[in-house]
Design an enzyme around this catalytic site. Structure first.
Site, PDB file in Angstrom:
ATOM      1  CD  GLU A   1      -9.873  21.905  -5.242  1.00 21.69           C
ATOM      2  OE1 GLU A   1     -10.211  20.708  -5.140  1.00 21.69           O
ATOM      3  OE2 GLU A   1     -10.526  22.833  -4.745  1.00 21.69           O
TER       4      GLU A   1
ATOM      5  CD  GLU B   1     -13.190  28.236  -5.762  1.00 22.09           C
ATOM      6  OE1 GLU B   1     -13.417  27.569  -4.745  1.00 22.09           O
ATOM      7  OE2 GLU B   1     -12.904  27.716  -6.858  1.00 22.09           O
TER       8      GLU B   1
ATOM      9  CG  HIS C   1     -12.522  28.186  -0.084  1.00 22.07           C
ATOM     10  ND1 HIS C   1     -13.773  28.749  -0.220  1.00 22.07           N
ATOM     11  CD2 HIS C   1     -12.235  27.622  -1.276  1.00 22.07           C
ATOM     12  CE1 HIS C   1     -14.228  28.521  -1.456  1.00 22.07           C
ATOM     13  NE2 HIS C   1     -13.307  27.844  -2.110  1.00 22.07           N
TER      14      HIS C   1
ATOM     15  CG  ASN D   1      -9.038  28.106  -8.945  1.00 22.47           C
ATOM     16  OD1 ASN D   1      -8.774  29.232  -8.517  1.00 22.47           O
ATOM     17  ND2 ASN D   1     -10.141  27.442  -8.590  1.00 22.47           N
TER      18      ASN D   1
ATOM     19  CG  ASP E   1     -15.787  30.932   1.496  1.00 24.77           C
ATOM     20  OD1 ASP E   1     -14.627  30.542   1.744  1.00 24.77           O
ATOM     21  OD2 ASP E   1     -16.681  30.176   1.073  1.00 24.77           O
TER      22      ASP E   1
HETATM   23  C1  XIL Z   1     -18.144  23.829  -3.942  1.00 27.68           C
HETATM   24  C2  XIL Z   1     -19.542  24.377  -4.176  1.00 27.68           C
HETATM   25  O1  XIL Z   1     -19.631  25.641  -3.550  1.00 27.68           O
HETATM   26  C3  XIL Z   1     -20.591  23.441  -3.624  1.00 27.68           C
HETATM   27  O2  XIL Z   1     -21.875  23.864  -4.032  1.00 27.68           O
HETATM   28  C4  XIL Z   1     -20.360  22.012  -4.091  1.00 27.68           C
HETATM   29  O3  XIL Z   1     -21.270  21.138  -3.454  1.00 27.68           O
HETATM   30  C5  XIL Z   1     -18.926  21.570  -3.818  1.00 27.68           C
HETATM   31  O4  XIL Z   1     -18.020  22.497  -4.400  1.00 27.68           O
HETATM   32  N1  XIL Z   1     -13.072  24.533  -4.443  1.00 27.68           N
HETATM   33  C6  XIL Z   1     -13.655  24.703  -5.675  1.00 27.68           C
HETATM   34  C7  XIL Z   1     -15.122  24.886  -5.774  1.00 27.68           C
HETATM   35  O5  XIL Z   1     -12.938  24.806  -6.683  1.00 27.68           O
HETATM   36  O6  XIL Z   1     -15.632  24.358  -6.967  1.00 27.68           O
HETATM   37  C8  XIL Z   1     -15.844  24.284  -4.570  1.00 27.68           C
HETATM   38  O7  XIL Z   1     -17.228  24.624  -4.683  1.00 27.68           O
HETATM   39  C9  XIL Z   1     -15.232  24.782  -3.291  1.00 27.68           C
HETATM   40  C10 XIL Z   1     -13.788  24.413  -3.195  1.00 27.68           C
END
Ligand code: XIL
Length: 379
Positions: free
Chosen positions: A181, A289, A260, A224, A291
């Site tokens: 990020e 990641e 996400h 990422n 969802d």
């Molecule tokens: C999130 C986790 O799922 C949580 O448990 C934590 O409190 C905050 O981070 N981008 C990322 C991940 O790269 O590491 C994040 O994960 C979600 C967004």
């Protein structure tokens, strides 16, 4: 570590709908010989790992989970969760357990126990591991963010951290999210938020990749981010930066999109095309990641049409990855709504995973499995 053969062009020749037909016609194995349904990892083509986050740390620490003591991680202590983890997945990502604040809480003190446990579990169950993450603006410990270091000292702190982690798990971590990020929505480096870039300048990004590569020359090193599923200022910034770094022989191996997503926004229809342009640079790509959250009024359950839309988003994301040659890793950010980060971070949203809180498989789960069977069926 899995050895992967080049992806066959025929892979998408069987569509998901056709696969369901083939299953019905008895051509594809809907159930394994032992009468059990194939898991996601069983259904997947040989050159694609199917991953999930392994739950612990971060938001989990403040949750009151039934059956767990406060602070206990689901990964270590929920037996049903562990059974699903090994049965369904061929790759694990520590959700928080390798982040700075968790693994390096005080200067000079590392806490490797949970990260070690994940790596050991993965080895026992023949799973890949994605290391997450080394250079990020978020979830850094106070001793780093509020420390009184000179630039030279801070640089040494980062180098030590990267080489300690990458070195410790050398040969056991397949992909590392080296930089997470680093750009904002406009495609500008997060210069004020990100302590490393702010204090050490943008050149620190290349150094982070070089240091990681020195510590484990076989690990694949990634950028990422989220909101880079589509072509736009943010993904364009990565596209430009990576080309620049490759010209300077910086060891960058991959670009990954977190994924996400929310049903309140349209599916990023150019995901495949976007991954393809990075693949064309000679990089690996990954979805890391995924969802798909939705708005559901308090006390209510998702509607059938919301679940169908969610399943469609999961399927489209998987199909995009399957269509790109070196998209070798497809990871969902948790698999059960029981432990999701979504309700904690997005007010009024939830139900983002492929299983319910009680581990019941949702339409999204079956959409993934059928799509994987379809892809593997082409082989
Ligand atoms: C999130 C986790 O799922 C949580 O448990 C934590 O409190 C905050 O981070 N981008 C990322 C991940 O790269 O590491 C994040 O994960 C979600 C967004």
């Amino acid at each position: 570590m899995h050895i992967r053969t080049p992806r066959r062009a025929t892979r998408l020749a069987v569509t998901a709908a056709a696969a369901t037909a083939l299953v019905l016609a008895g051509t594809l194995p809907a159930t394994a010989a032992n009468g059990k349904h194939p898991s996601l990892r069983d259904a997947a083509p040989a050159d694609l790992v199917i991953g999930t986050a392994a739950a612990g740390g971060g938001h989990h620490l403040a949750q009151d989970y039934e059956g767990l003591e406060p602070g206990q991680s689901p990964f270590l202590h929920d037996q049903q969760y562990r059974r699903e983890l090994k049965h369904e997945f061929s790759s694990l990502s520590p959700e928080n357990q390798m982040k700075w604040e968790f693994i390096h809480p005080e200067q000079g003190r590392y806490d490797f126990a949970e990260a070690d446990a994940i790596v050991k579990f993965a080895r026992q169950h023949k799973q890949d591991v994605r290391g997450h993450t080394l250079l990020w603006h978020s979830q850094n410990p106070a001793w780093v963010e509020e420390g009184d270091f000179t630039a030279e000292e801070l640089r040494a702190v980062l180098k030590d951290h990267i080489q300690t982690l990458v070195g410790r798990y050398k040969g056991q971590i397949d992909q590392w999210d080296v930089a997470n990020e680093i750009f904002d929505e406009g495609g500008n480096l997060r210069t004020s938020e990100n302590i490393w870039i702010r204090e050490l300048g943008p050149g620190i990004i290349a150094d982070a990749f070089r240091w990681a590569h020195e510590a484990d020359p076989d690990a694949k090193l990634f950028f990422n981010d989220y909101n880079v599923e589509w072509k736009g200022p943010k993904s364009n910034a990565y596209y430009a930066l990576i080309q620049d770094l490759l010209k300077q022989d910086v060891p960058v191996d991959g670009f990954s999109v977190q994924g996400h997503l929310s049903t309140q926004y349209g599916f990023p229809g150019d995901l495949r095309e976007n991954l393809q342009r990075f693949d064309d640079l000679g990089l690996e790509t990954a979805i890391t990641e995924l969802d798909v959250r939705m708005n559901v009024p308090e006390g209510q359950q998702p509607t059938e049409s919301q679940l169908a839309q969610q399943a469609d988003y999961y399927q489209q994301a998987l199909e995009a990855c399957l269509a790109v040659d070196d998209c070798n890793s497809f990871t969902i950010w948790g698999f059960t709504d029981r432990y999701s980060w979504v309700p904690v971070f997005f007010t009024g949203e939830g139900f983002a995973n492929v299983m319910t809180e009680d581990y019941e498989r949702k339409p999204a789960y079956y959409a993934l499995r059928d799509t994987l069977l379809a892809a593997a069926g082409g082989k």
